[in-house]
Design a protein around this motif. Structure first.
Motif, PDB file in Angstrom:
ATOM      1  N   UNK A 129      -1.279  32.637  40.405  1.00 12.61           N
ATOM      2  CA  UNK A 129      -1.468  31.642  41.722  1.00 12.61           C
ATOM      3  C   UNK A 129      -0.296  32.307  43.045  1.00 12.61           C
ATOM      4  N   UNK A 130      -0.433  31.204  43.721  1.00 10.27           N
ATOM      5  CA  UNK A 130       0.592  31.754  45.189  1.00 10.27           C
ATOM      6  C   UNK A 130       1.924  31.244  45.065  1.00 10.27           C
ATOM      7  N   UNK A 131       2.600  32.404  46.029  1.00  8.18           N
ATOM      8  CA  UNK A 131       4.012  31.606  45.561  1.00  8.18           C
ATOM      9  C   UNK A 131       4.551  32.161  44.341  1.00  8.18           C
ATOM     10  N   UNK A 132       5.830  32.274  43.879  1.00  3.97           N
ATOM     11  CA  UNK A 132       6.668  33.237  42.801  1.00  3.97           C
ATOM     12  C   UNK A 132       6.215  33.299  41.740  1.00  3.97           C
ATOM     13  N   UNK A 133       5.979  33.941  41.149  1.00  5.45           N
ATOM     14  CA  UNK A 133       5.753  34.328  40.047  1.00  5.45           C
ATOM     15  C   UNK A 133       6.205  35.238  39.000  1.00  5.45           C
ATOM     16  N   UNK A 134       5.855  35.210  37.712  1.00  6.47           N
ATOM     17  CA  UNK A 134       6.664  35.887  36.316  1.00  6.47           C
ATOM     18  C   UNK A 134       5.692  36.667  35.646  1.00  6.47           C
ATOM     19  N   UNK A 135       4.440  37.702  36.091  1.00  5.25           N
ATOM     20  CA  UNK A 135       4.026  37.831  35.369  1.00  5.25           C
ATOM     21  C   UNK A 135       3.650  38.880  33.853  1.00  5.25           C
ATOM     22  N   UNK A 136       2.772  39.288  33.153  1.00  6.75           N
ATOM     23  CA  UNK A 136       2.749  39.769  31.902  1.00  6.75           C
ATOM     24  C   UNK A 136       2.973  41.130  32.449  1.00  6.75           C
TER      25      UNK A 136
END
Lengths: 560, 177
Positions: free
Chosen positions: B32-39
């Motif tokens: 998704x757009x915006x701040x994320x934490x990805x694996x």
């Protein structure tokens, strides 16, 4: 002994507040059973067969008369009038109400005691030599080092949820009385050729399901670096110890899997980042802690007290007790008394509240107000004048605490077993009592000589059966209790894991089995040879042959 | 909006945590757009694309060591460590390593089975942001849990938040018996 300063006291008080709130939230349903379990375990609180069991820390086995009186008070008011000393030099209460535990902890905190890290997957209470500071063969007093490590490990934020429990033992004498080879980390305080103090470090020992003797990871770690070195071991273990199977999660499994060379390499690599860091010990800090363990104000006494010598000659029961239960002391005219908690018919390690009070009084009157717990589940008054021994003996004898059996067959190490412990597969105490009854003849006991018989009610090996000269392990077979026997185990400098002699036995057979093991020993021993040394010399076969000689018929009877 | 505890205060937090559902690959998962934490696996598969966004952080699972992300730390908006169960203590060491060995100074967040009884230990090991699983605590409970951060006012041993052990930062007297 170590006395709390304001910081130690504040931590213990804060723990009481924290655990009180955790208990409140658990009872209010805010904490689930699964969430509460590790919290209560790290506070020594088990949910057991009959009731919760609370294990209270006795750091390296050393405590004061005031602390013992408080334990008596807790036994009286919150339990059923007795407590149980364990092979971890701790004391357990078997019947406290969960709701009352915060109150008990608050009581303990008033005498500088607690139940911190006596269970759970964290660094446990450190064990050591019960004769530390008074033993004639001591090279370096282990107690300051135990205390430094106790403080370092208490509420260590990084090591509160290790793969499994983690046990330290520290020894500073020629004879290892702390079983350092059967601990996750065993430390021998030593001096190098230059006279500098440091530590020989063993790692990966342990009993339980997979008994393993620890291996040397470092021959000499200078004292300044012992905290950072241990921290490095713990970090490697925390990150790489197995977490998929709790039976394979102890550090001993990791050390075996990697091999000691590779494990050492990883620890040393980690250590390069810790060494000389902020946790490097200073002479000032070691001196501060060591100042708590200076000798009491011993009197200058003759090496042998005249009155004592004549009482020894006149009074046979007293002499028998002295022979077994009194040890030489480093200071002339003094002795260490081992108080036997192994009276026949009493669960090994059990002590009543009135006995605790009495012992506290004796400690005050005759032993500088200190008491020690041994991992053999006895207690020690370490600093008694020879001239007081007779009075001490009379008082102990009247209280049922002077059974002259230390180091003999009836000085049985035993876990609480299936009568109390939720983990146990089989009972332990009735087996111990049946064996004690069979060997209740003192002359016969003395003839058999030094022998260690250890009983565990399950694989977790709280009774240290693997390192007993005779080890008994309770096992469950189709819902029935059976007992597997090992011989040739040993603790101390020549620690060894015992060998299983064959198929297991029914409970009622156990006194006969032990009798036959003893008969084999008596028929084969050389003069002055201990049971375990005979086993080492001739192997287990002759023992096996005599024990199982008529086993076929017995088996049929057992299953008839 | 999810709530986190950041620097000892409860705050709303918009950063979304991307977890790989069954059958979804790191290459194809939609971010998704915006701040994320990805694996970590997603980051490794799509480093260039994700680094260019400037608002992407990575979360490490318990078995994923700090060294796996060490070289990329300057490119990350945040790092999180996942606690699959609060009893899995590897994340404490991972956090300590990120802070001390790899010099990470940005946001370091504990996610997953993050419980208030462990809050102080997390902070002592270098986490500045704590995010319990959605729904684990009510807002009121989370506010109350801030108190847990002060359970022990003077810890004995050094840790990330205060590397000096007690004896090095306080005058301690001898109280011999």
């Amino acid at each position: 002994m170590y006395r709390y300063d304001e910081y130690d006291q504040r931590l213990v008080d804060e723990r009481v507040a924290q655990f009180s709130d955790q208990t409140r939230r658990y009872l209010a349903g805010e904490l689930s059973e699964d969430e509460f379990r590790p919290l209560r375990l790290q506070n020594g609180l088990y949910i057991q067969r009959h009731a919760p069991m609370l294990r209270i820390a006795v750091p390296y086995g050393l405590f004061s008369s005031a602390q013992l009186r408080k334990l008596a008070h807790i036994a009286r008011h919150y339990d059923r009038g007795y407590g149980h000393f364990t092979t971890r030099q701790n004391i357990q209460f078997n019947w406290p109400a969960l709701e009352k535990v915060p109150e008990i902890l608050a009581q303990l905190a008033t005498v500088q005691m607690h139940a911190i890290q006596t269970s759970g997957n964290c660094i446990r209470n450190i064990t050591s030599d019960p004769y530390a500071g008074v033993a004639a063969d001591e090279l370096i007093d282990p107690r300051p080092w135990c205390e430094i490590l106790r403080q370092w490990s208490s509420f260590h934020p990084e090591f509160a949820h290790l793969p499994r429990k983690f046990k330290f033992a520290v020894n500073g004498a020629e004879e290892d009385r702390a079983v350092i080879q059967a601990h996750d980390i065993g430390l021998d305080v030593v001096k190098n050729a230059a006279g500098e103090v440091g530590f020989r470090v063993l790692v990966g020992g342990g009993l339980g399901r997979t008994p393993i003797i620890g291996e040397e990871i470092a021959a000499f770690v200078p004292w300044q670096h012992i905290v950072t070195y241990c921290e490095s071991i713990l970090r490697v273990y925390n990150l790489h110890g197995r977490r998929d199977n709790k039976y394979k999660a102890r550090i001993k499994i990791l050390v075996k899997a990697l091999g000691i060379e590779e494990f050492r390499r990883q620890v040393e690599a980690e250590w390069t980042f810790h060494k000389d860091g902020p946790s490097t010990l200073t002479a000032a800090e070691v001196a501060r802690v060591a100042a708590h363990f200076v000798d009491p104000a011993y009197e200058t006494l003759p090496a042998t007290d005249v009155g004592y010598a004549s009482l020894l000659a006149e009074n046979k029961p007293f002499a028998a007790w002295v022979k077994r239960n009194v040890r030489a002391h480093k200071v002339p005219g003094y002795a260490s008394v081992t108080v036997s908690l192994k009276k026949t018919g009493v669960p090994p390690g059990d002590i009543t509240e009135s006995q605790m009070d009495l012992l506290a009084d004796l400690a005050d009157a005759y032993s500088y107000g200190e008491v020690r717990a041994t991992h053999q589940q006895n207690l020690v008054l370490a600093d008694v004048r020879q001239s007081d021994l007779f009075k001490v003996w009379q008082t102990l004898r009247d209280a049922g605490l002077a059974t002259p059996n230390i180091g003999l067959l009836t000085d049985i190490i035993s876990c609480p077993g299936g009568d109390y412990c939720g983990l146990a597969n089989a009972k332990s105490i009735p087996i111990a009592n049946a064996i004690q009854e069979r060997f209740d003849n003192l002359d016969y006991l003395y003839d058999i000589g030094e022998i260690e018989l250890n009983i565990s009610g399950c694989m977790n090996a709280c009774g240290h059966h693997h390192v007993g000269h005779i080890g008994v392990l309770g096992v469950d077979k189709n819902g029935e209790e059976w007992y597997q026997v090992t011989i040739g185990g040993d603790q101390g400098n020549k620690a060894a894991i015992g060998k299983v002699i064959g198929p297991s036995f029914a409970a009622h057979e156990m006194p006969d089995v032990v009798t036959r093991l003893i008969e084999t020993y008596l028929a084969n021993r050389h003069e002055d040879e201990r049971f375990v040394d005979t086993v080492r010399r001739i192997g287990i076969e002759p023992f096996k042959a005599h024990v199982y000689g008529n086993r076929q018929t017995e088996k049929k009877v057992a299953h008839a | 909006m999810p709530k986190v505890i950041r620097n000892r205060r409860v705050e709303d937090d918009a950063r979304q945590i991307v977890r790989l559902a069954e059958g979804v690959t790191p290459e194809t998962v939609s971010i998704p757009a915006g701040p994320v934490l990805v694996p970590l696996a997603v980051w490794q598969a799509r480093t260039t694309e994700l680094a260019a966004r400037g608002d992407v952080g990575v979360w490490l699972d318990a078995a994923e060591g700090a060294e796996l992300i060490a070289a990329d730390l300057p490119k990350l908006a945040a790092v999180a460590v996942n606690f699959p169960a609060f009893t899995d203590g590897r994340g404490y060491s991972t956090a300590a390593l990120l802070r001390t060995r790899h010099g990470y100074t940005g946001e370091l967040r504990a996610i997953g089975d993050v419980l208030r009884d462990q809050f102080q230990a997390y902070v002592r090991c270098g986490f500045d942001t704590l995010q319990p699983n959605d729904g684990r605590y009510t807002d009121a409970q989370l506010e109350a849990a801030i108190a847990s951060l002060g359970d022990f006012s003077v810890p004995y041993q050094g840790a990330v938040d205060e590397p000096r052990p007690l004896w090095a930062r306080a005058q301690r007297e001898v109280r011999a018996s």
